[in-house]
Enzyme design. Sequence first.
Site, PDB file in Angstrom:
ATOM      1  N   ARG A  50      46.607  54.459  35.160  1.00 50.36           N
ATOM      2  CA  ARG A  50      47.711  53.570  35.544  1.00 50.36           C
ATOM      3  C   ARG A  50      49.007  54.006  34.865  1.00 50.36           C
ATOM      4  O   ARG A  50      50.086  53.919  35.452  1.00 50.36           O
ATOM      5  CB  ARG A  50      47.367  52.124  35.176  1.00 50.36           C
ATOM      6  N   ARG A  69      57.405  49.087  42.673  1.00 50.25           N
ATOM      7  CA  ARG A  69      56.748  50.101  41.842  1.00 50.25           C
ATOM      8  C   ARG A  69      57.024  51.500  42.359  1.00 50.25           C
ATOM      9  O   ARG A  69      56.560  52.463  41.745  1.00 50.25           O
ATOM     10  CB  ARG A  69      55.238  49.852  41.841  1.00 50.25           C
ATOM     11  N   ARG A 117      43.169  43.231  26.027  1.00 47.07           N
ATOM     12  CA  ARG A 117      43.763  42.124  26.799  1.00 47.07           C
ATOM     13  C   ARG A 117      42.679  41.315  27.529  1.00 47.07           C
ATOM     14  O   ARG A 117      41.721  41.878  28.055  1.00 47.07           O
ATOM     15  CB  ARG A 117      44.751  42.678  27.830  1.00 47.07           C
TER      16      ARG A 117
HETATM   17  P1  AMP Z   1      49.360  44.589  37.897  1.00 51.54           P
HETATM   18  O1  AMP Z   1      48.681  43.272  37.733  1.00 51.54           O
HETATM   19  O2  AMP Z   1      50.827  44.454  38.180  1.00 51.54           O
HETATM   20  O3  AMP Z   1      49.076  45.539  36.755  1.00 51.54           O
HETATM   21  O4  AMP Z   1      48.731  45.262  39.220  1.00 51.54           O
HETATM   22  C1  AMP Z   1      47.346  45.579  39.300  1.00 51.54           C
HETATM   23  C2  AMP Z   1      47.129  46.607  40.391  1.00 51.54           C
HETATM   24  O5  AMP Z   1      47.555  46.067  41.663  1.00 51.54           O
HETATM   25  C3  AMP Z   1      47.920  47.905  40.239  1.00 51.54           C
HETATM   26  O6  AMP Z   1      47.266  48.834  39.390  1.00 51.54           O
HETATM   27  C4  AMP Z   1      47.966  48.389  41.696  1.00 51.54           C
HETATM   28  O7  AMP Z   1      46.730  48.926  42.106  1.00 51.54           O
HETATM   29  C5  AMP Z   1      48.166  47.090  42.462  1.00 51.54           C
HETATM   30  N1  AMP Z   1      49.605  46.753  42.628  1.00 51.54           N
HETATM   31  C6  AMP Z   1      50.265  45.673  42.106  1.00 51.54           C
HETATM   32  N2  AMP Z   1      51.559  45.687  42.483  1.00 51.54           N
HETATM   33  C7  AMP Z   1      51.730  46.797  43.238  1.00 51.54           C
HETATM   34  C8  AMP Z   1      52.859  47.373  43.895  1.00 51.54           C
HETATM   35  N3  AMP Z   1      54.078  46.819  43.823  1.00 51.54           N
HETATM   36  N4  AMP Z   1      52.662  48.533  44.575  1.00 51.54           N
HETATM   37  C9  AMP Z   1      51.444  49.096  44.676  1.00 51.54           C
HETATM   38  N5  AMP Z   1      50.349  48.618  44.062  1.00 51.54           N
HETATM   39  C10 AMP Z   1      50.485  47.463  43.349  1.00 51.54           C
END
Ligand code: AMP
Length: 207
Positions: free
Chosen positions: A166, A88, A127
């Site tokens: 986000r 990310r 969602r």
């Molecule tokens: P997601 O399910 O991929 O939308 O991730 C949910 C949350 O987890 C994100 O909003 C971040 O706070 C954290 N997160 C997930 N993957 C990462 C990553 N590669 N780097 C930093 N934070 C992450």
Amino acid sequence: MNIVLLGAPGAGKGTQAARLVSEEGLCHISTGDILRAAVKNETELGKKAKEYMDAGELVPDELIIDLMRERIQQPDTEKGVILDGFPRTTTQAVALDGMLNELGRPLDVAILIDVDPEVIVKRLSSRRMCRACGAIGTEADGASCKACGGEMYQRDDDNEKTVRNRLEVYEKSTSPLIDYYRGCELLVSIDGDRDPDEVYADVKAAL
Ligand code: AMP
């Protein structure tokens, strides 16, 4: 085959990854799922990550890179991985290149699932996710998971305010990866604002 799925939160990465897992037998690694499990189990990682996740901010690179370094060395990744939600940041992408090179398994493709931000806000507000199996659905699906009958719930970070944050974080920190992977000649961009079956047909064509 080693695949990075790129795209804003709610673009459909998890949905496409789930189909790739069932049809191609690849190993799905979602850093978001790993972090949510860590928060639920109140592990050290979970305690450190929770605050960032609730605010829609990124968890610090060091924590995520350590987590991924350990996960990608597990035996179930040998046939290939689908990385969903990682990298990310450019720092994470460079670290990933190093890890994959060490393992002698370079990245084959980075697939961008491209969706307009306003469509994302609407999608994420409705969602729902299954507490038991992690399946993704919508408010219209009702209270029970279609796959396993488990309880469907709304993620804490799927409220409009956090979603907008986000998306800002995505624009600032993650969207530079589009140019990063274009520069490596690994990028394939797919219109994600369509029926998931149509998106999947393009994902398959990209492999
Ligand atoms: P997601 O399910 O991929 O939308 O991730 C949910 C949350 O987890 C994100 O909003 C971040 O706070 C954290 N997160 C997930 N993957 C990462 C990553 N590669 N780097 C930093 N934070 C992450």
